[in-house]
Design a protein around this motif. Structure first.
Motif, mmCIF file in Angstrom:
data_model
loop_
_atom_site.group_PDB
_atom_site.id
_atom_site.type_symbol
_atom_site.label_atom_id
_atom_site.label_comp_id
_atom_site.label_asym_id
_atom_site.label_seq_id
_atom_site.Cartn_x
_atom_site.Cartn_y
_atom_site.Cartn_z
ATOM 1 N N THR A 138 0.858 -1.185 0.000
ATOM 2 C CA THR A 138 0.000 0.000 0.000
ATOM 3 C C THR A 138 0.887 1.226 0.000
ATOM 4 O O THR A 138 1.756 1.357 0.865
ATOM 5 N N VAL A 139 0.668 2.106 -0.976
ATOM 6 C CA VAL A 139 1.500 3.297 -1.124
ATOM 7 C C VAL A 139 0.632 4.536 -1.315
ATOM 8 O O VAL A 139 -0.525 4.436 -1.706
ATOM 9 N N GLY A 140 1.202 5.677 -1.042
ATOM 10 C CA GLY A 140 0.556 6.943 -1.338
ATOM 11 C C GLY A 140 0.886 7.359 -2.757
ATOM 12 O O GLY A 140 2.036 7.253 -3.181
ATOM 13 N N SER A 141 -0.113 7.798 -3.501
ATOM 14 C CA SER A 141 0.068 8.165 -4.907
ATOM 15 C C SER A 141 -0.824 9.346 -5.262
ATOM 16 O O SER A 141 -1.879 9.536 -4.661
ATOM 17 N N ASP A 142 -0.423 10.089 -6.278
ATOM 18 C CA ASP A 142 -1.279 11.150 -6.817
ATOM 19 C C ASP A 142 -2.256 10.498 -7.773
ATOM 20 O O ASP A 142 -1.882 10.032 -8.840
ATOM 21 N N LEU A 143 -3.526 10.446 -7.375
ATOM 22 C CA LEU A 143 -4.547 9.772 -8.172
ATOM 23 C C LEU A 143 -5.523 10.747 -8.823
ATOM 24 O O LEU A 143 -6.588 10.357 -9.284
ATOM 25 N N MET A 144 -5.180 11.997 -8.834
ATOM 26 C CA MET A 144 -6.014 13.043 -9.423
ATOM 27 C C MET A 144 -7.372 13.097 -8.728
ATOM 28 O O MET A 144 -7.450 13.507 -7.598
ATOM 29 N N ASN A 145 -8.433 12.636 -9.343
ATOM 30 C CA ASN A 145 -9.764 12.793 -8.746
ATOM 31 C C ASN A 145 -10.272 11.533 -8.055
ATOM 32 O O ASN A 145 -11.463 11.395 -7.820
ATOM 33 N N MET A 146 -9.382 10.597 -7.721
ATOM 34 C CA MET A 146 -9.773 9.364 -7.032
ATOM 35 C C MET A 146 -9.010 9.273 -5.713
ATOM 36 O O MET A 146 -7.930 9.832 -5.580
ATOM 37 N N LEU A 147 -9.552 8.512 -4.783
ATOM 38 C CA LEU A 147 -8.889 8.311 -3.497
ATOM 39 C C LEU A 147 -8.185 6.968 -3.401
ATOM 40 O O LEU A 147 -7.319 6.785 -2.551
ATOM 41 N N VAL A 148 -8.555 5.999 -4.282
ATOM 42 C CA VAL A 148 -7.975 4.653 -4.192
ATOM 43 C C VAL A 148 -7.941 4.005 -5.570
ATOM 44 O O VAL A 148 -8.830 4.204 -6.398
ATOM 45 N N GLU A 149 -6.892 3.227 -5.792
ATOM 46 C CA GLU A 149 -6.748 2.391 -6.982
ATOM 47 C C GLU A 149 -6.092 1.101 -6.536
ATOM 48 O O GLU A 149 -5.163 1.118 -5.719
ATOM 49 N N ILE A 150 -6.579 -0.023 -7.049
ATOM 50 C CA ILE A 150 -6.061 -1.336 -6.643
ATOM 51 C C ILE A 150 -5.859 -2.199 -7.871
ATOM 52 O O ILE A 150 -6.679 -2.205 -8.785
#
Length: 126
Positions: free
Chosen positions: A107-119
């Motif tokens: 689990t990492v922190g990422s810049d996802l633009m308009n989302m809070l989570v991606e898996i």
């Protein structure tokens, strides 16, 4: 080595040049999936719990196309927009969908633009 594409219709259309999933041998690899409603093409919810549920629903559809479930998952990679703020709420929803022995997970922190989570997932088709 042969590859088989998984592109079910009940998940959001790819936002770029990629497949929803690929089968190679006994393994299924999914693309990073976001909290997109397949019907509207829009991000679902404004909190990480709601978004995580939608992401897992989308991933479940990719796995189901190959007759798999979350019990077949061996590896998860998770990106959170707000890692420290949202980890506990995300993890609570995650626990609703996975059973012991849990898949390995990064689990990492990422810049996802308009989302809070991606898996994205790796599943084993035994």
């Amino acid at each position: 080595m042969s590859k088989k594409q998984i592109q079910p219709e009940n998940v959001p259309a790819p936002g770029g040049t990629y497949s929803h999933g690929i089968v190679v041998g006994d393994f299924v690899y999914t693309a990073g999936m976001g909290p997109i409603d397949p019907q509207t093409g829009k991000v679902v919810g404004d909190d990480v719990a709601t978004q995580t549920r939608q992401v897992l629903k989308n991933l479940q559809a990719v796995l189901a196309a190959e007759g798999l479930t979350f019990d077949d998952v061996v590896k998860c990679t998770v990106h959170l927009q707000e890692l420290y703020r949202d980890f506990a709420a995300y993890d609570e929803v995650y626990r609703e969908h996975f059973n012991e022995p849990y898949p390995v997970r990064t689990t990492v922190g990422s810049d996802l633009m308009n989302m809070l989570v991606e898996i994205d997932l790796v599943a084993y088709n035994s």
